[in-house]
Design a protein around this motif. Sequence first.
Motif, PDB file in Angstrom:
ATOM      1  N   SER A   1       7.829 -19.048  -3.724  1.00 52.63           N
ATOM      2  CA  SER A   1       7.261 -17.691  -3.768  1.00 52.63           C
ATOM      3  C   SER A   1       7.558 -17.048  -5.103  1.00 52.63           C
ATOM      4  CB  SER A   1       7.831 -16.833  -2.636  1.00 52.63           C
ATOM      5  OG  SER A   1       7.465 -17.370  -1.387  1.00 52.63           O
ATOM      6  N   GLN A   2       6.562 -16.298  -5.586  1.00 51.55           N
ATOM      7  CA  GLN A   2       6.671 -15.819  -6.953  1.00 51.55           C
ATOM      8  C   GLN A   2       6.928 -14.326  -7.071  1.00 51.55           C
ATOM      9  OE1 GLN A   2       2.816 -17.108  -8.320  1.00 51.55           O
ATOM     10  NE2 GLN A   2       3.612 -19.042  -9.075  1.00 51.55           N
ATOM     11  N   SER A   3       6.312 -13.579  -6.185  1.00 53.63           N
ATOM     12  CA  SER A   3       6.423 -12.126  -6.298  1.00 53.63           C
ATOM     13  C   SER A   3       6.820 -11.543  -4.952  1.00 53.63           C
ATOM     14  CB  SER A   3       5.088 -11.518  -6.743  1.00 53.63           C
ATOM     15  OG  SER A   3       4.649 -12.107  -7.941  1.00 53.63           O
ATOM     16  N   PHE A   4       7.496 -10.432  -5.048  1.00 53.06           N
ATOM     17  CA  PHE A   4       8.049  -9.819  -3.831  1.00 53.06           C
ATOM     18  C   PHE A   4       7.827  -8.313  -3.895  1.00 53.06           C
ATOM     19  CE2 PHE A   4      10.174 -13.762  -2.843  1.00 53.06           C
ATOM     20  CZ  PHE A   4      10.371 -14.328  -4.087  1.00 53.06           C
ATOM     21  N   PHE A   5       7.465  -7.768  -2.766  1.00 55.78           N
ATOM     22  CA  PHE A   5       7.162  -6.341  -2.735  1.00 55.78           C
ATOM     23  C   PHE A   5       7.651  -5.724  -1.439  1.00 55.78           C
ATOM     24  CE2 PHE A   5       4.226  -6.806  -6.245  1.00 55.78           C
ATOM     25  CZ  PHE A   5       3.725  -8.081  -6.088  1.00 55.78           C
ATOM     26  N   TRP A   6       7.872  -4.442  -1.493  1.00 55.82           N
ATOM     27  CA  TRP A   6       8.030  -3.640  -0.293  1.00 55.82           C
ATOM     28  C   TRP A   6       6.835  -2.706  -0.210  1.00 55.82           C
ATOM     29  CZ3 TRP A   6      11.155  -4.606   3.583  1.00 55.82           C
ATOM     30  CH2 TRP A   6      12.346  -5.331   3.356  1.00 55.82           C
ATOM     31  N   TYR A   7       6.168  -2.736   0.936  1.00 50.55           N
ATOM     32  CA  TYR A   7       5.070  -1.818   1.213  1.00 50.55           C
ATOM     33  C   TYR A   7       5.506  -0.887   2.336  1.00 50.55           C
ATOM     34  CZ  TYR A   7       1.473  -4.149  -1.584  1.00 50.55           C
ATOM     35  OH  TYR A   7       0.721  -4.645  -2.616  1.00 50.55           O
ATOM     36  N   ARG A   8       4.925   0.271   2.322  1.00 52.70           N
ATOM     37  CA  ARG A   8       5.183   1.230   3.374  1.00 52.70           C
ATOM     38  C   ARG A   8       3.898   1.429   4.163  1.00 52.70           C
ATOM     39  NH1 ARG A   8       7.623   7.185   3.383  1.00 52.70           N
ATOM     40  NH2 ARG A   8       6.352   8.005   5.092  1.00 52.70           N
ATOM     41  N   GLN A   9       4.036   1.422   5.488  1.00 57.00           N
ATOM     42  CA  GLN A   9       2.862   1.654   6.330  1.00 57.00           C
ATOM     43  C   GLN A   9       3.157   2.764   7.316  1.00 57.00           C
ATOM     44  OE1 GLN A   9       1.460  -1.610   8.857  1.00 57.00           O
ATOM     45  NE2 GLN A   9      -0.635  -0.828   8.735  1.00 57.00           N
ATOM     46  N   ASP A  10       2.382   3.822   7.215  1.00 59.26           N
ATOM     47  CA  ASP A  10       2.470   4.899   8.193  1.00 59.26           C
ATOM     48  C   ASP A  10       1.564   4.565   9.367  1.00 59.26           C
ATOM     49  OD1 ASP A  10       2.746   6.758   5.317  1.00 59.26           O
ATOM     50  OD2 ASP A  10       4.264   6.831   6.869  1.00 59.26           O
ATOM     51  N   CYS A  11       1.840   5.181  10.487  1.00 57.09           N
ATOM     52  CA  CYS A  11       1.118   4.853  11.722  1.00 57.09           C
ATOM     53  C   CYS A  11      -0.395   4.937  11.521  1.00 57.09           C
ATOM     54  CB  CYS A  11       1.576   5.786  12.827  1.00 57.09           C
ATOM     55  SG  CYS A  11       0.933   5.338  14.444  1.00 57.09           S
ATOM     56  N   ARG A  12      -1.077   3.856  11.871  1.00 51.37           N
ATOM     57  CA  ARG A  12      -2.541   3.822  11.836  1.00 51.37           C
ATOM     58  C   ARG A  12      -3.115   3.993  10.427  1.00 51.37           C
ATOM     59  NH1 ARG A  12      -5.139   4.757  16.978  1.00 51.37           N
ATOM     60  NH2 ARG A  12      -3.584   4.830  18.625  1.00 51.37           N
ATOM     61  N   LYS A  13      -2.318   3.685   9.439  1.00 52.91           N
ATOM     62  CA  LYS A  13      -2.812   3.757   8.070  1.00 52.91           C
ATOM     63  C   LYS A  13      -2.647   2.389   7.401  1.00 52.91           C
ATOM     64  CE  LYS A  13      -3.535   8.285   7.882  1.00 52.91           C
ATOM     65  NZ  LYS A  13      -2.563   9.140   7.183  1.00 52.91           N
ATOM     66  N   GLU A  14      -3.299   2.247   6.234  1.00 58.19           N
ATOM     67  CA  GLU A  14      -3.140   0.988   5.519  1.00 58.19           C
ATOM     68  C   GLU A  14      -1.795   0.947   4.804  1.00 58.19           C
ATOM     69  OE1 GLU A  14      -4.817   3.516   4.533  1.00 58.19           O
ATOM     70  OE2 GLU A  14      -4.936   3.662   2.354  1.00 58.19           O
TER      71      GLU A  14
END
Lengths: 109, 115
Positions: free
Chosen positions: A30-43
Amino acid sequence: RKEVEQDPGPFNVPEGATVAFNCTYSNSASQSFFWYRQDCRKEPKLLMSVYSSGNEDGRFTAQLNRASQYISLLIRDSKLSDSATYLCVVTPPDYKLSFGAGTTVTVRA
Amino acid sequence: GAVVSQHPSWVICKSGTSVKIECRSLDFQATTMFWYRQFPKQSLMLMATSNEGSKATYEQGVEKDKFLINHASLTLSTLTVTSAHPEDSSFYICSAYRPENTEAFFGQGTRLTVV
């Protein structure tokens, strides 16, 4: 074994507390790593990238441990607005993003 | 502003009908787009990789004849759920990857309800 695994939580913390959680990945290429945030019912939305040397963005600190194949996210001085699901995202060489199931954080007043 | 636009944001349809979902990259050319599905309290699951000018590649267990993907231009990919059934009700999200900054951008998602 899942490609990316996260502690689902939920982490229920008071305002001002520090909360931290990890994410493990199985593909050592694996090359890249991220943290994403997801709010309810959103992308999902990008929170921060995770660099080998570790990086900090305000109250958020991300770390990468390639030897043990995990990344971590630490949130200091939690705010009510930090309540969300945090997705760990790993990019293998073919760019097919692999998502963790998400860690739910609830910050209470 | 949004760099990936997905439409519609929600749709209700009857069993047996087909639904088309569009995903557009607004300010960059995306030779590859990804389609995900997310059931409640579950992670985003990759369904297929949409390749501009060629056939999509589907993940194991995803029926290619049921989920038709067309990527006719560098800025548009469409997912058509054919002969929809209630079990297809889910949140569908597209993603376009911009290699120059290794960031993935997501559409707003489409909540499909099949009744």
